[in-house]
Scaffold this motif. Structure first.
Motif, PDB file in Angstrom:
ATOM      1  N   ARG A  32      42.671 -33.393  42.445  1.00  0.00           N
ATOM      2  CA  ARG A  32      43.250 -32.379  41.437  1.00  0.00           C
ATOM      3  C   ARG A  32      42.223 -32.457  40.126  1.00  0.00           C
ATOM      4  O   ARG A  32      41.840 -33.514  39.559  1.00  0.00           O
ATOM      5  CB  ARG A  32      44.492 -32.667  40.937  1.00  0.00           C
ATOM      6  CG  ARG A  32      45.228 -31.982  39.748  1.00  0.00           C
ATOM      7  CD  ARG A  32      46.757 -31.991  39.922  1.00  0.00           C
ATOM      8  NE  ARG A  32      47.213 -33.285  40.109  1.00  0.00           N
ATOM      9  CZ  ARG A  32      47.777 -34.263  39.202  1.00  0.00           C
ATOM     10  NH1 ARG A  32      47.691 -34.058  37.829  1.00  0.00           N
ATOM     11  NH2 ARG A  32      48.049 -35.412  39.686  1.00  0.00           N
ATOM     12  N   ASP A  33      41.909 -31.314  39.630  1.00  0.00           N
ATOM     13  CA  ASP A  33      41.054 -31.370  38.264  1.00  0.00           C
ATOM     14  C   ASP A  33      41.912 -30.973  37.053  1.00  0.00           C
ATOM     15  O   ASP A  33      43.160 -30.559  37.382  1.00  0.00           O
ATOM     16  CB  ASP A  33      39.806 -30.333  38.599  1.00  0.00           C
ATOM     17  CG  ASP A  33      38.891 -30.812  37.468  1.00  0.00           C
ATOM     18  OD1 ASP A  33      38.999 -31.532  36.534  1.00  0.00           O
ATOM     19  OD2 ASP A  33      37.870 -30.048  37.621  1.00  0.00           O
ATOM     20  N   GLU A  34      41.235 -30.779  36.006  1.00  0.00           N
ATOM     21  CA  GLU A  34      42.167 -30.335  34.666  1.00  0.00           C
ATOM     22  C   GLU A  34      42.294 -28.859  34.933  1.00  0.00           C
ATOM     23  O   GLU A  34      41.702 -27.862  34.871  1.00  0.00           O
ATOM     24  CB  GLU A  34      41.357 -30.509  33.590  1.00  0.00           C
ATOM     25  CG  GLU A  34      41.750 -29.988  32.070  1.00  0.00           C
ATOM     26  CD  GLU A  34      40.784 -30.108  30.911  1.00  0.00           C
ATOM     27  OE1 GLU A  34      41.218 -29.990  29.984  1.00  0.00           O
ATOM     28  OE2 GLU A  34      39.730 -30.613  31.378  1.00  0.00           O
ATOM     29  N   ASP A  55      42.189 -22.976  34.950  1.00  0.00           N
ATOM     30  CA  ASP A  55      41.876 -23.585  33.587  1.00  0.00           C
ATOM     31  C   ASP A  55      41.790 -22.543  32.470  1.00  0.00           C
ATOM     32  O   ASP A  55      40.832 -21.790  32.318  1.00  0.00           O
ATOM     33  CB  ASP A  55      40.748 -24.455  33.412  1.00  0.00           C
ATOM     34  CG  ASP A  55      40.243 -25.168  32.053  1.00  0.00           C
ATOM     35  OD1 ASP A  55      41.006 -24.581  31.166  1.00  0.00           O
ATOM     36  OD2 ASP A  55      39.370 -25.834  32.063  1.00  0.00           O
ATOM     37  N   LYS A  62      39.944 -23.201  39.755  1.00  0.00           N
ATOM     38  CA  LYS A  62      39.649 -24.507  40.462  1.00  0.00           C
ATOM     39  C   LYS A  62      40.806 -24.787  41.408  1.00  0.00           C
ATOM     40  O   LYS A  62      41.760 -24.368  41.594  1.00  0.00           O
ATOM     41  CB  LYS A  62      39.965 -25.628  39.303  1.00  0.00           C
ATOM     42  CG  LYS A  62      38.944 -25.607  38.134  1.00  0.00           C
ATOM     43  CD  LYS A  62      39.289 -26.498  37.128  1.00  0.00           C
ATOM     44  CE  LYS A  62      38.331 -26.679  35.842  1.00  0.00           C
ATOM     45  NZ  LYS A  62      38.358 -27.819  34.890  1.00  0.00           N
ATOM     46  N   CYS A  63      40.368 -25.926  42.302  1.00  0.00           N
ATOM     47  CA  CYS A  63      41.164 -26.524  43.162  1.00  0.00           C
ATOM     48  C   CYS A  63      41.844 -25.568  44.240  1.00  0.00           C
ATOM     49  O   CYS A  63      42.991 -25.550  44.578  1.00  0.00           O
ATOM     50  CB  CYS A  63      42.243 -27.394  42.515  1.00  0.00           C
ATOM     51  SG  CYS A  63      41.646 -28.615  41.443  1.00  0.00           S
ATOM     52  N   SER A 223      31.872 -33.454  34.000  1.00  0.00           N
ATOM     53  CA  SER A 223      31.909 -34.622  33.734  1.00  0.00           C
ATOM     54  C   SER A 223      31.264 -35.343  32.606  1.00  0.00           C
ATOM     55  O   SER A 223      31.887 -36.307  31.903  1.00  0.00           O
ATOM     56  CB  SER A 223      31.283 -35.558  35.081  1.00  0.00           C
ATOM     57  OG  SER A 223      32.084 -35.217  36.026  1.00  0.00           O
ATOM     58  N   ALA A 232      32.442 -37.654  41.873  1.00  0.00           N
ATOM     59  CA  ALA A 232      32.002 -36.137  41.649  1.00  0.00           C
ATOM     60  C   ALA A 232      30.996 -35.880  40.777  1.00  0.00           C
ATOM     61  O   ALA A 232      30.533 -34.693  40.671  1.00  0.00           O
ATOM     62  CB  ALA A 232      33.382 -35.239  41.006  1.00  0.00           C
ATOM     63  N   SER A 236      28.308 -32.775  40.585  1.00  0.00           N
ATOM     64  CA  SER A 236      28.182 -31.718  39.342  1.00  0.00           C
ATOM     65  C   SER A 236      26.720 -31.754  38.824  1.00  0.00           C
ATOM     66  O   SER A 236      26.197 -30.626  38.448  1.00  0.00           O
ATOM     67  CB  SER A 236      29.213 -32.427  37.947  1.00  0.00           C
ATOM     68  OG  SER A 236      30.370 -32.120  38.304  1.00  0.00           O
TER      69      SER A 236
END
Length: 577
Positions: A32-34, A55, A62-63, A223, A232, A236
């Protein structure tokens, strides 16, 4: 085949929902990301078999994870269409997605266009013109010869950045400095770019440009802004560098990229390592320039400069700052105005929770005003003449009115802060120390030369700001009350949650505020001074909020006190302790 599925939003505020999302992502080798929202695909038994998030601050999908049995179905297209619609609701016409390579065909079929890729990830965007337009804007600056590139955030621009640029420029015919455009730094892009332009303006072969959304951005290298290195990070960095070598470097004809050495930040150090590994494979040389230290042999860094500023050590900050002090001063003024606005609750004034006694302005309007007047404050501070630039002050007012549709949000602050910034920068230029005494005397001297006619900035503001005797008269005193009372009070009472509340209340008790007089007359002004004094003695958030309700009921707004609060915060940040 009828899959009998349903697509619905999953409430991300629930722990059980996050666990379900994490389970789906983990099964697809993702994490899970922001994200702001997440839509799930549920089968006929209400099992989560796919999903995708958005986002909403940056317009990034995302995701995305879909169980293998459903990847070739129309439900995947429906999921992405739902996410695109959600992004459009938040004002994004250009949407990006960073996803696993196996999903690239899915997004291509939905009119997404590839930007960059690695073995582990691919970045696509929803418009065919995004990357193309950016590359065309770069190519317009391309010159013949040996060309080099530096990508820098400059948060803010230090003498170390200046050394890196000058050293690199000496090794090429043309050097392009690409300033990170993503606004996730303490200093906004507009100010960082201005710092770089001013700090390198004497180097004839240096051109300052923007990274756009295609280098060290939320989309290519998230990041970087989190300042964390994990599993990750390399993905990136490789994605970011793929875009650089395939698109950005060719657009500028660059054959070398420069960077400063990184002894402290593991994330940036890893970025340098991968540049040294990847760039030569694409015919691009990587040159690492050794960082410089100051006279005390400490490495010069933006983080160190930011710490000086946070600790109120402005003189030390100037020692390693690499650009025009006027820009740094204007940024501090912007911060002071924002700190005043953010202070919540406040009596009768606009804050994060309500509009106080105002019906014509709110928090968002005030933020727009601050953004609009910041360049003007920079211009006023940069004036090198024998007196403040009155025309620049008027232009700044006009920018404010354009941003606010004619509403006077900060007219008094423009005068007070503009005059203070001009005087502070004048002292810096002449090599004098910024002490409370020297700045107060310089302000008084500068204000003495201002005239009060109808066509002057001083008279314009005098009718709209904080003192019964007029803004110009307060300035001619060198802001005596501020330096003799409010600044010492702040410096002896700066600890605790209510420090700025207490300072505002003290200012209200001591200031003849024409905003209050205009709205409530002498009796109302006396009432407010007395009530503010009572609240100051036993200050709490509840007592300030109660005073706010009383001010709203009486239609009282101490706007002059708000201006003086912001000015005190500014002066506290620049004069010696």
């Amino acid at each position: 085949m009828d899959y009998g599925v349903e697509i619905r939003e999953i409430p991300m505020s629930l722990r059980s929902s996050l666990d379900a999302i994490d389970g789906l992502l983990s099964a697809n080798n993702l994490r899970r990301d922001e994200m702001s929202v997440y839509y799930g695909i549920f089968d006929s038994e209400d099992t989560l078999v796919g999903g995708g998030g958005l986002d909403t601050r940056h317009g990034i999908i995302k995701c995305v994870a879909i169980s293998p049995d459903y990847r070739g179905s129309g439900v995947a297209n429906s999921l992405i269409s739902r996410l695109r619609a959600e992004a459009r609701l938040h004002g994004f016409n250009r949407i990006t997605v960073s996803t696993k390579p196996e999903y690239e065909v899915l997004f291509r079929d939905l009119a997404f266009h590839p930007v960059g890729s690695t073995d582990e990830a691919v970045l696509l965007e929803s418009t065919a013109r995004g990357l193309k337009d950016y590359l065309e804007s770069l190519s317009a600056h391309r010159k013949a010869g040996r060309n080099g590139i530096i990508v820098m955030n400059a948060n803010p621009f230090t003498i170390g950045h200046r050394y890196l640029v000058a050293s690199s420029a000496a090794k090429v015919d043309n050097l392009y400095v690409l300033v990170v455009e993503d606004d996730r730094s303490i200093f906004p892009y507009s100010i960082r770019r201005k710092m770089v332009e001013k700090g390198t303006g004497d180097l004839p072969n240096v051109t300052v440009l923007s990274t756009g959304a295609y280098s060290v951005s939320t989309e290519t290298f998230p990041s970087y802004f989190l300042k964390q290195r994990d599993d990750a990070t390399d993905v990136s960095i490789k994605l970011d560098l793929d875009i650089f070598v395939r698109h950005i470097a060719p657009a500028l004809g660059a054959t070398v990229r420069f960077a400063g050495s990184e002894p402290a930040d593991p994330l940036t150090a890893r970025y340098n390592e991968l540049m040294a590994e990847i760039l030569p494979k694409h015919g691009i040389e990587f040159r690492e320039i050794e960082r410089i230290g100051d006279s005390g042999s400490l490495v010069v860094s933006a983080s160190r400069l930011r710490k000086y500023l946070a600790d109120g050590e402005f003189e030390d900050a100037l020692g390693i700052y690499g650009s025009d002090p006027a820009i740094l001063l204007a940024w501090l003024a912007r911060n002071a105005l924002t700190a005043e606005l953010d202070l919540t609750p406040k009596p009768g004034l606009v804050d994060r929770h309500d509009n106080g006694a105002h019906t014509d302005m709110d928090y968002r309007l005030m933020l727009r005003s601050i953004d609009a007047l910041t360049p003007g404050l920079m211009e006023i501070a940069a004036e090198t003449g024998s007196e403040p630039n009155i025309d620049a002050g008027i232009r700044t007012e006009n920018h404010m009115f354009e941003a606010t549709n004619g509403i006077n949000t900060h007219k008094g602050a423009i005068f007070a802060m503009g005059l203070t910034l001009y005087c502070a920068n004048k002292l810096i230029r002449h090599g004098r120390r910024l002490t409370p005494e020297s700045l107060s005397m310089e302000i008084a001297a500068a204000a003495a030369g201002l005239k009060g006619g109808h066509n002057t900035h001083g008279e314009t503001v005098r009718k709209n700001t904080c003192s019964k005797a007029g803004a110009l008269e307060m300035a001619r005193s060198g802001y005596a009350s501020l330096f003799n009372s409010w600044l010492p009070f702040l410096r002896s009472n700066r600890n605790g949650q209510l420090a700025l509340h207490r300072l505002l209340l003290k200012i209200i008790t001591e200031l003849d505020d024409t905003n209050v007089l205009h709205r409530a007359g002498e009796s109302g002004a006396a009432w407010l001074r007395n009530r503010a004094g009572e609240v100051l003695e036993n200050c709490s958030l509840a007592s300030v909020e109660a005073l706010n309700r009383d001010c709203i009921e009486r239609n009282i707004s101490p706007g002059g006190a708000a201006d003086m609060l912001a000015l005190t915060i500014l002066i506290d940040s620049i004069v010696l302790q």
